[in-house]
Design a protein around this motif. Structure first.
Motif, PDB file in Angstrom:
ATOM      1  N   LEU A 148      67.724  79.658   1.675  1.00  9.78           N
ATOM      2  CA  LEU A 148      68.223  80.760   0.853  1.00  9.78           C
ATOM      3  C   LEU A 148      67.159  81.208  -0.151  1.00  9.78           C
ATOM      4  N   GLU A 149      66.531  80.234  -0.814  1.00 10.21           N
ATOM      5  CA  GLU A 149      65.495  80.559  -1.805  1.00 10.21           C
ATOM      6  C   GLU A 149      64.280  81.200  -1.139  1.00 10.21           C
ATOM      7  N   THR A 150      63.982  80.749   0.073  1.00  7.77           N
ATOM      8  CA  THR A 150      62.872  81.347   0.820  1.00  7.77           C
ATOM      9  C   THR A 150      63.155  82.822   1.065  1.00  7.77           C
ATOM     10  N   ARG A 151      64.389  83.115   1.450  1.00  8.20           N
ATOM     11  CA  ARG A 151      64.743  84.514   1.730  1.00  8.20           C
ATOM     12  C   ARG A 151      64.732  85.346   0.455  1.00  8.20           C
ATOM     13  N   HIS A 152      65.259  84.799  -0.634  1.00  5.39           N
ATOM     14  CA  HIS A 152      65.206  85.520  -1.915  1.00  5.39           C
ATOM     15  C   HIS A 152      63.769  85.913  -2.222  1.00  5.39           C
ATOM     16  N   TYR A 153      62.891  84.921  -2.144  1.00  8.66           N
ATOM     17  CA  TYR A 153      61.506  85.153  -2.554  1.00  8.66           C
ATOM     18  C   TYR A 153      60.832  86.194  -1.663  1.00  8.66           C
ATOM     19  N   LEU A 154      60.950  86.011  -0.362  1.00  4.44           N
ATOM     20  CA  LEU A 154      60.244  86.907   0.558  1.00  4.44           C
ATOM     21  C   LEU A 154      60.816  88.322   0.491  1.00  4.44           C
ATOM     22  N   ASP A 155      62.153  88.424   0.327  1.00  4.17           N
ATOM     23  CA  ASP A 155      62.757  89.748   0.146  1.00  4.17           C
ATOM     24  C   ASP A 155      62.149  90.415  -1.090  1.00  4.17           C
ATOM     25  N   GLY A 156      61.989  89.646  -2.159  1.00  3.67           N
ATOM     26  CA  GLY A 156      61.394  90.185  -3.377  1.00  3.67           C
ATOM     27  C   GLY A 156      59.962  90.649  -3.176  1.00  3.67           C
ATOM     28  N   GLN A 157      59.306  90.114  -2.175  1.00  4.80           N
ATOM     29  CA  GLN A 157      57.924  90.490  -1.859  1.00  4.80           C
ATOM     30  C   GLN A 157      57.852  91.579  -0.796  1.00  4.80           C
ATOM     31  N   GLY A 158      59.006  92.151  -0.445  1.00  8.47           N
ATOM     32  CA  GLY A 158      59.016  93.262   0.507  1.00  8.47           C
ATOM     33  C   GLY A 158      59.015  92.853   1.976  1.00  8.47           C
ATOM     34  N   PHE A 159      59.253  91.569   2.240  1.00 11.83           N
ATOM     35  CA  PHE A 159      59.328  91.127   3.633  1.00 11.83           C
ATOM     36  C   PHE A 159      60.712  91.447   4.204  1.00 11.83           C
ATOM     37  N   VAL A 160      60.752  91.834   5.472  1.00 14.39           N
ATOM     38  CA  VAL A 160      62.011  92.098   6.164  1.00 14.39           C
ATOM     39  C   VAL A 160      62.215  91.026   7.220  1.00 14.39           C
ATOM     40  N   GLU A 161      63.419  90.453   7.254  1.00 14.06           N
ATOM     41  CA  GLU A 161      63.695  89.492   8.317  1.00 14.06           C
ATOM     42  C   GLU A 161      64.070  90.258   9.583  1.00 14.06           C
ATOM     43  N   ILE A 162      63.338  89.998  10.646  1.00 11.39           N
ATOM     44  CA  ILE A 162      63.567  90.671  11.928  1.00 11.39           C
ATOM     45  C   ILE A 162      63.669  89.612  13.012  1.00 11.39           C
ATOM     46  N   GLU A 163      64.727  89.684  13.819  1.00  9.11           N
ATOM     47  CA  GLU A 163      64.929  88.707  14.883  1.00  9.11           C
ATOM     48  C   GLU A 163      64.101  89.074  16.102  1.00  9.11           C
ATOM     49  N   THR A 164      63.382  88.084  16.622  1.00  8.05           N
ATOM     50  CA  THR A 164      62.616  88.275  17.848  1.00  8.05           C
ATOM     51  C   THR A 164      63.351  87.548  18.980  1.00  8.05           C
ATOM     52  N   PRO A 165      63.109  87.937  20.238  1.00  6.34           N
ATOM     53  CA  PRO A 165      63.918  87.392  21.335  1.00  6.34           C
ATOM     54  C   PRO A 165      63.648  85.920  21.634  1.00  6.34           C
ATOM     55  N   PHE A 166      64.662  85.255  22.186  1.00  2.81           N
ATOM     56  CA  PHE A 166      64.539  83.856  22.612  1.00  2.81           C
ATOM     57  C   PHE A 166      64.248  83.759  24.102  1.00  2.81           C
ATOM     58  N   LEU A 167      64.641  84.782  24.843  1.00  2.00           N
ATOM     59  CA  LEU A 167      64.382  84.765  26.289  1.00  2.00           C
ATOM     60  C   LEU A 167      63.126  85.578  26.529  1.00  2.00           C
ATOM     61  N   ILE A 168      61.967  84.868  26.566  1.00  2.00           N
ATOM     62  CA  ILE A 168      60.704  85.584  26.692  1.00  2.00           C
ATOM     63  C   ILE A 168      59.964  85.141  27.945  1.00  2.00           C
ATOM     64  N   LYS A 169      58.642  85.165  27.887  1.00  2.00           N
ATOM     65  CA  LYS A 169      57.818  84.972  29.080  1.00  2.00           C
ATOM     66  C   LYS A 169      57.025  83.678  28.966  1.00  2.00           C
ATOM     67  N   SER A 170      56.932  82.941  30.037  1.00  2.00           N
ATOM     68  CA  SER A 170      56.212  81.672  30.015  1.00  2.00           C
ATOM     69  C   SER A 170      54.710  81.895  30.074  1.00  2.00           C
ATOM     70  N   THR A 171      53.972  81.170  29.217  1.00  2.00           N
ATOM     71  CA  THR A 171      52.508  81.247  29.239  1.00  2.00           C
ATOM     72  C   THR A 171      51.938  79.828  29.294  1.00  2.00           C
ATOM     73  N   PRO A 172      51.024  79.577  30.217  1.00  2.00           N
ATOM     74  CA  PRO A 172      50.452  78.234  30.369  1.00  2.00           C
ATOM     75  C   PRO A 172      49.727  77.754  29.110  1.00  2.00           C
ATOM     76  N   GLU A 173      49.175  78.702  28.317  1.00  2.00           N
ATOM     77  CA  GLU A 173      48.414  78.302  27.118  1.00  2.00           C
ATOM     78  C   GLU A 173      49.287  77.461  26.196  1.00  2.00           C
ATOM     79  N   GLY A 174      48.659  76.503  25.513  1.00  2.00           N
ATOM     80  CA  GLY A 174      49.358  75.714  24.504  1.00  2.00           C
ATOM     81  C   GLY A 174      50.266  74.664  25.112  1.00  2.00           C
ATOM     82  N   ALA A 175      51.320  74.309  24.365  1.00  2.00           N
ATOM     83  CA  ALA A 175      52.211  73.236  24.819  1.00  2.00           C
ATOM     84  C   ALA A 175      53.077  73.722  25.978  1.00  2.00           C
ATOM     85  N   ARG A 176      53.872  72.822  26.528  1.00  4.85           N
ATOM     86  CA  ARG A 176      54.706  73.135  27.678  1.00  4.85           C
ATOM     87  C   ARG A 176      55.932  73.943  27.240  1.00  4.85           C
ATOM     88  N   ASP A 177      56.301  74.959  28.028  1.00  4.42           N
ATOM     89  CA  ASP A 177      57.473  75.783  27.742  1.00  4.42           C
ATOM     90  C   ASP A 177      58.733  75.162  28.307  1.00  4.42           C
TER      91      ASP A 177
END
Lengths: 589, 589
Positions: A148-177
């Protein structure tokens, strides 16, 4: 109606008032004439009294109440004769005249107390009982307040919370999907995001300017105690910023959280380059709660006829102040065994003891004169009573070993105070890491990290050593030796991004297939941008001086990725296999 | 440094000030001596001026700037000669003396304007450009503000946000699950949650008292325009509450959101039983923005020798005020075709026209006297100029058809005012729905919904008709004919839950296998509890008078569940199939 007050709200000023409470029976004590029941809810504990003389029938029923029964009582608030100063409600009790049992309870498999007798597996299986325990409950409330405090602070700094998708695309780079078979597109899969990285960059290209999201991320790794297949990030990105803007903004967030949640005002965070961190602390996440930094004595120790040192890429040590006399040979032998453990992997341990009486004792005394050993001491400003611990070997390995030894000595000598917080920014990480096994470079941060402007030129080199020296415009926030957050200025130029992909061994086709949408986006007016992500679970743990992130997750998974309470994962129906067009892999012959 | 101000912040009071701005080129106009550029960022648009006479070289470069180029400019704020009153920054312009091109842009595939020429697929493929458009951007900012206000309000009410897991257990009940193969447990799967239902109930058993979460949920359904495979819920649960407590709390939340986001103060929400809603509006989510309720005329219309009515389970209609003369036979024929469409499925449409001159005209005039038709009119208080529209047939079907007809007439007659909001609570839904096909009952809400206390006794009946009449302690929040939220008081007694499972055709083993952890939890002191979940995407759409939830989702999927921008789902590497122990289902012979 179930309650007029909570079990944490009544005070002496409420005496005489008629109230209605509901909650759980924490404990009941039968003192013959009187039966006392501690009634518990999320907000506290209130003492109930049942009187055998005035209400025998009611009191008889109260005596039958078991632990964790859910009850509803009516009665009058009155001052206690024997007060309990450790409880906000300790001055009062309820003289009960009405009792409803809302639900009974079996005897819990472990005690619902701060210190439970329940083992890990049992606590996880009955997590709903474990969560009733004060410390676990407090952790979840802390986490809720922190987000909650994180959201208060970031909102005060002009940040907008935007949801990004959970069903995306698999990429071999990095850890295992983790992947999700698509029923509507047979043979194809979604992947669960390891982070919203590409989407938050896309949002910068989209002009959202300041994005954040407190979001679940997923990694299908072989689990360690401090790893979970699903974990939560405070994920942030800003456009039209330099590194300085980002460090200032998120140092501000961190300070805000420490102040609001712990009442601690943190001073400005020191900054340290990756190279310095490795040099002085043998770690890219140094614990600054104590000194005992690493000193290099190669120039003094080599060429004196001690072959181990002469062949070593690095000869360096740490100085433990004032323990020379106190630290016995037995201790030193034990410590030598410790550094030889495979987890550390040192060949051996050299010590120099500067005794209080001015004499010197060293495990390499026959190779070096006292004068030479005193020379070593000057590197650490060692005086009488100090103990020098020296390791030698291949540079990189030995630095890490010294880093581990330093932490171990800090622990053993009790140099790490609880309740102390020493945050710092570690800067200028290498852009690329060479992997001997696969014979290729990997991105130390991730493939979208920008090199430092002054190093961009080096990217055209084909010399591995030159490329190794490439510095990234990346930064980590470290607190008490734990990495809390990390981020970087991103590449926003298509050509530079393509160059980076090719350094990472992507063919043009692979880069296009996996990240074509991002490369494409860079061609339609991508602004300079950068960001950072905090590990929420770990941040909560560190702020509470704890190591295990599980205690800050409502329903964690165990080391095999299993939810012990709901017993997941589990087999699915044949019809589901069918619909998804999937079959178990036939065994190999 | 990239900017001293944003493109939305400068005013006349800043005139004379030297500023630094960064953003996108919205449009540039070359007027010979002067070149004007509209510079855009998230916060607004500011006009830049380049002067050919004073800075020819600079101006020449400005003329080459294309749409969506990202630039950084320095200059002096000055008053505009021709002001633009439609823009907060319309009184000023920047006399530019320094220009950096931060990034170029190809010509966008569609115009970045409020009304774009981009088709749906193109907009989704280039979502990062679509999001730059004012209306889409505004939607995301609205959504961000709404979630923030939701958290403020619920925090103020003592709710704690607690994250529940995404990798859970698949259950056949309800819609289809997305599943996630487990590498560490070959042949087993996690499921992505369709809602955190069981976990939030567990949290109540755990004593968290008031839980909420703004959380992604997943349903693998065949998609319709208004459905997405991943969607977001405002998910809430409370312990020790009655239905009244919940309705009051979330009516409060809804009022708060309308006030904070739209500046609209909503009056107390009316309440209506499911039965009344079906009776008067032919729908369980009535649109109260206009009346035209359904009236039953069976008692007047049957037994008069008109076979269609005589055989009908229901003869009922609606009354359209004051259009008798204006609504032509052609209109009525067209309307008859409309009700005959398979989507509606009525056999035909009977009308009665009460002309202004007092005469009556009806399609069933030869079966009924004017006197009888006038009798029908009294049911609707119909007067001269009113038009009666009557449908007949099997009761349930016909009510729904009348509900559709009512909405259609409301639209055709322009009775639905934009900017008007008519929320209501619909109460007392049936607990069970009989499914002819599978010959079993399904839970209308979900299997954890409690029957109304006074109906619990009926659960022991074996008579299907009795069980059909069982009312649930469930409620929906409906706004303007759209279901925004729904919830119920839950069962918290193991025996009652088991009884409900058996009514739903679960064997004891199935119930135990799927929900054993919840049934188990009910044995360790489960408190009375209930909750509600709001559809966030839909709430945003309804509050903005829009139908398509996609416009309120940053990265939506299309009707085949595909993300057009990143092109997911997609094939995975053979190694991934291997690791997961999966193979494609071999084709049937």
């Amino acid at each position: 109606m179930y309650r007029s007050h909570t079990c944490g709200s009544l005070r002496l000023t409420d005496a005489g008032q008629r109230v209605l409470l509901s909650g759980w029976v924490q404990v009941s004590r039968d003192l013959g004439g009187l039966t006392f029941v501690d009634l518990r809810d999320r907000y506290g504990i209130t003492q109930l009294v049942f009187n055998m003389d005035t209400r025998p029938e009611l009191c008889a029923r109260a005596r039958k109440l078991g632990r964790e029964y859910v009850i509803r009582v009516e009665g009058v608030v009155r001052e206690r004769t024997s007060k309990n100063p450790n409880r906000p409600t300790g001055d009062i009790e309820i003289d009960v005249d009405l009792l409803d049992v809302l639900n009974a309870s079996k005897v819990p498999p472990f005690t619902i107390e701060a210190d439970t007798d329940g083992g890990d597996d049992l606590r996880m299986k009955y997590r709903y009982l474990d969560l009733r325990r004060e410390p676990v409950k407090r952790n979840l409330l802390f986490r809720g307040k922190l987000t909650l405090e994180t959201r208060h602070y970031l909102d005060g700094q002009g940040f907008v919370e935007i949801e990004t998708p959970f069903l995306i695309k698999s990429t071999p780079e990095g850890a295992r999907d983790f992947v999700v078979p698509s029923r509507l597109n047979p043979g194809e899969f979604y992947a669960l995001p390891q982070s919203p990285q590409t989407f938050k960059q896309i949002l910068m290209v989209a002009g959202m300017d300041r994005y954040f999201q407190i979001v679940k991320c997923f990694r299908d790794e072989d689990l360690r105690a401090d790893r979970q297949p699903e974990f939560t990030q405070i994920d942030c990105e800003m456009a039209f910023v330099s590194r300085e803007d980002i460090l200032r903004t998120f140092e501000g967030l961190t300070r805000h959280l420490f102040l609001k949640l712990l009442g601690i005002g943190l001073p400005e965070f020191p900054r340290m380059s990756y190279d310095e961190a490795m040099q002085r602390y043998g770690s890219d996440k140094p614990d600054l709660r104590f000194e005992m930094t690493i000193g290099d004595i190669g120039h003094l120790a080599r060429g004196q006829g001690f072959p181990v040192f002469d062949q070593a890429g690095l000869v360096a040590g740490i100085c433990a102040k004032g323990i020379a006399d106190r630290y016995s040979n037995k201790d030193l032998n034990e410590l030598t065994d410790w550094v030889r453990r495979p987890q550390i992997g040192a060949g051996g341990l050299v010590y120099v003891r500067f005794n209080e009486d001015g004499t010197i004792k060293s495990s390499v005394g026959k190779y070096f004169t006292d004068e030479q050993l005193r020379q070593w001491g000057t590197v650490f400003e060692a005086g009488p009573g100090d103990l020098l611990l020296v390791l030698s070997g291949e540079e990189e390995k030995t630095r890490k070993q010294l880093g581990e030894l330093r932490l171990e000595m800090g622990r053993r000598l009790g140099l790490i105070q609880p309740g102390i917080f020493r945050p710092l920014w570690v800067l200028d990480f290498p852009l690329l890491e060479w992997d001997e096994e696969s014979g290729r470079f990997f991105a130390m941060h991730h493939p979208f990290t920008s090199p430092k402007p002054e190093d961009v030129g080096l990217m055209d080199s084909t010399d591995r050593e030159v490329l190794r020296r490439l510095r990234a415009d990346a930064y980590d926030l470290v607190i008490n030796g734990t990495e809390i957050g990390g981020g970087s200025i991103r590449i926003h130029d298509r050509a530079l991004q393509s160059r980076n992909f090719s350094l990472l061994g992507f063919s043009t086709e692979e880069a296009e297939a996996q990240f074509g949408f991002l490369l494409g986006a860079f061609e339609y007016g991508a602004p300079p941008h950068g960001g950072i992500a905090f590990g929420l679970d770990r941040l909560c743990a560190v702020m509470n001086g704890q190591n295990n992130i599980r205690d800050f997750i409502a329903f964690p998974k165990n080391n095999t990725g299993r939810d012990m309470m709901i017993d997941a994962p589990s087999p699915i129906a044949d019809a589901q296999w069918e619909e998804l067009g999937l079959a178990p892999l036939p065994p190999r012959n």
